[in-house]
Design an enzyme around this catalytic site. Structure first.
Site, PDB file in Angstrom:
ATOM      1  N   LYS A   9      -7.873 -54.487  19.268  1.00 26.19           N
ATOM      2  CA  LYS A   9      -8.910 -53.558  19.706  1.00 26.19           C
ATOM      3  C   LYS A   9     -10.052 -54.317  20.404  1.00 26.19           C
ATOM      4  CE  LYS A   9      -7.824 -50.081  16.154  1.00 26.19           C
ATOM      5  NZ  LYS A   9      -8.344 -49.279  15.007  1.00 26.19           N
ATOM      6  N   TYR A  49      -4.946 -41.362  20.263  1.00 25.55           N
ATOM      7  CA  TYR A  49      -5.394 -40.911  18.938  1.00 25.55           C
ATOM      8  C   TYR A  49      -5.472 -39.385  18.851  1.00 25.55           C
ATOM      9  CZ  TYR A  49      -6.656 -45.623  17.184  1.00 25.55           C
ATOM     10  OH  TYR A  49      -6.628 -46.927  16.728  1.00 25.55           O
ATOM     11  N   ASN A 112     -12.237 -52.288  12.994  1.00 27.36           N
ATOM     12  CA  ASN A 112     -11.172 -52.929  12.204  1.00 27.36           C
ATOM     13  C   ASN A 112     -10.171 -53.736  13.023  1.00 27.36           C
ATOM     14  OD1 ASN A 112      -9.832 -50.739  13.231  1.00 27.36           O
ATOM     15  ND2 ASN A 112      -9.215 -49.875  11.257  1.00 27.36           N
ATOM     16  N   HIS A 115      -4.677 -52.374  15.786  1.00 27.58           N
ATOM     17  CA  HIS A 115      -3.944 -51.122  15.586  1.00 27.58           C
ATOM     18  C   HIS A 115      -2.465 -51.420  15.417  1.00 27.58           C
ATOM     19  CE1 HIS A 115      -2.086 -47.216  16.347  1.00 27.58           C
ATOM     20  NE2 HIS A 115      -1.302 -47.851  17.198  1.00 27.58           N
ATOM     21  N   GLU A 126       3.838 -44.184  21.335  1.00 34.96           N
ATOM     22  CA  GLU A 126       2.743 -45.061  21.762  1.00 34.96           C
ATOM     23  C   GLU A 126       3.232 -46.078  22.800  1.00 34.96           C
ATOM     24  OE1 GLU A 126       1.173 -46.590  18.064  1.00 34.96           O
ATOM     25  OE2 GLU A 126       0.395 -44.617  17.498  1.00 34.96           O
TER      26      GLU A 126
HETATM   27  P1  GTP Z   1      -4.821 -47.467  13.575  1.00 38.21           P
HETATM   28  O1  GTP Z   1      -3.831 -48.575  13.421  1.00 38.21           O
HETATM   29  O2  GTP Z   1      -5.999 -47.824  14.437  1.00 38.21           O
HETATM   30  O3  GTP Z   1      -4.141 -46.175  14.023  1.00 38.21           O
HETATM   31  O4  GTP Z   1      -5.434 -47.234  12.112  1.00 38.21           O
HETATM   32  P2  GTP Z   1      -4.739 -46.527  10.870  1.00 38.21           P
HETATM   33  O5  GTP Z   1      -3.390 -45.968  11.237  1.00 38.21           O
HETATM   34  O6  GTP Z   1      -4.798 -47.501   9.746  1.00 38.21           O
HETATM   35  O7  GTP Z   1      -5.760 -45.326  10.566  1.00 38.21           O
HETATM   36  P3  GTP Z   1      -5.856 -43.914  11.318  1.00 38.21           P
HETATM   37  O8  GTP Z   1      -4.769 -43.767  12.323  1.00 38.21           O
HETATM   38  O9  GTP Z   1      -6.010 -42.884  10.275  1.00 38.21           O
HETATM   39  O10 GTP Z   1      -7.258 -44.078  12.067  1.00 38.21           O
HETATM   40  C1  GTP Z   1      -7.326 -44.636  13.363  1.00 38.21           C
HETATM   41  C2  GTP Z   1      -8.595 -45.445  13.478  1.00 38.21           C
HETATM   42  O11 GTP Z   1      -9.714 -44.580  13.375  1.00 38.21           O
HETATM   43  C3  GTP Z   1      -8.811 -46.477  12.372  1.00 38.21           C
HETATM   44  O12 GTP Z   1      -8.151 -47.683  12.585  1.00 38.21           O
HETATM   45  C4  GTP Z   1     -10.324 -46.654  12.442  1.00 38.21           C
HETATM   46  O13 GTP Z   1     -10.671 -47.522  13.527  1.00 38.21           O
HETATM   47  C5  GTP Z   1     -10.784 -45.257  12.764  1.00 38.21           C
HETATM   48  N1  GTP Z   1     -11.130 -44.555  11.528  1.00 38.21           N
HETATM   49  C6  GTP Z   1     -10.307 -44.022  10.596  1.00 38.21           C
HETATM   50  N2  GTP Z   1     -10.985 -43.469   9.586  1.00 38.21           N
HETATM   51  C7  GTP Z   1     -12.300 -43.673   9.874  1.00 38.21           C
HETATM   52  C8  GTP Z   1     -13.521 -43.315   9.236  1.00 38.21           C
HETATM   53  O14 GTP Z   1     -13.530 -42.735   8.159  1.00 38.21           O
HETATM   54  N3  GTP Z   1     -14.679 -43.703   9.861  1.00 38.21           N
HETATM   55  C9  GTP Z   1     -14.669 -44.370  11.046  1.00 38.21           C
HETATM   56  N4  GTP Z   1     -15.838 -44.704  11.591  1.00 38.21           N
HETATM   57  N5  GTP Z   1     -13.558 -44.708  11.675  1.00 38.21           N
HETATM   58  C10 GTP Z   1     -12.382 -44.364  11.111  1.00 38.21           C
HETATM   59 MG    MG Z   2      -3.087 -44.781  12.895  1.00 33.77          MG
END
Ligand code: GTP
Ligand code: MG
Length: 151
Positions: A9, A49, A112, A115, A126
């Site tokens: 990212k 997303y 974080n 991805h 994707e």
């Molecule tokens: P990705 O690998 O990035 O897809 O992450 P993930 O699969 O572990 O989580 P998810 O797909 O649910 O969320 C996508 C991204 O949204 C996360 O990696 C975070 O960067 C962001 N995100 C998720 N939950 C939160 C939240 O509660 N607050 C904030 N600020 N960002 C969030």
């Molecule tokens: Mg995800």
């Protein structure tokens, strides 16, 4: 073999963690089959997303992910979708174990650094979104594979 979409990212790129993230997948034995740097548009990130549209953090997520270049990759190997997620660590770095990428290098869920696709089906989707016609990556043999895989 199985393919997954892994992305460094914008914060991971800015913090100089691209090599570290690639290295962890390489050393595990996974095979890099495609890679490119992209400064994605908001529209592209919204598509990536789309499942999260409506979440309170979605606008901030789209802004963050389109704020600078990312490194988009396709990795291949046995069980790479699930194992890739394990290498990355939990979504919230505060819940990620030390030894995972997020557990070692991140603090905030909104920053974080990496991805990974969450299922074989989403990986396919994707990879098509980010790599189009080159979704399946580059075909090549590695001499080392006989030392990584029994068969
Ligand atoms: P990705 O690998 O990035 O897809 O992450 P993930 O699969 O572990 O989580 P998810 O797909 O649910 O969320 C996508 C991204 O949204 C996360 O990696 C975070 O960067 C962001 N995100 C998720 N939950 C939160 C939240 O509660 N607050 C904030 N600020 N960002 C969030
Ligand atoms: Mg995800």
């Amino acid at each position: 073999s199985e393919l997954t979409f892994i992305m460094v990212k914008p914060d991971g790129v800015q913090r100089g963690l691209t090599g570290e993230i690639i290295s962890r997948f390489e050393r595990r034995g996974f095979k890099l089959v495609n890679l490119k740097m992209v400064h994605a548009s908001k529209e592209h990130i919204e598509k990536h997303y789309e499942d999260l549209a409506g979440k309170p953090f979605y606008p901030g997520l789209v802004k963050y992910m389109s704020s600078g270049p990312v490194v988009a990759m396709c990795w291949a190997g046995k069980d790479v979708v699930k194992q890739g997620r394990i290498l990355l660590g939990a979504t919230n770095p505060l819940a990620s174990s030390p030894g995972t990428i997020r557990g070692d290098y991140a603090i905030d869920v909104g920053r974080n650094i990496c991805h990974g696709s969450d299922a074989v089906e989403s990986a396919k989707k994707e990879l098509e979104l980010w790599f189009g016609q080159e979704a399946a990556g580059i075909q090549y043999e590695r001499a080392i594979d006989q030392w990584v895989y029994e068969n």
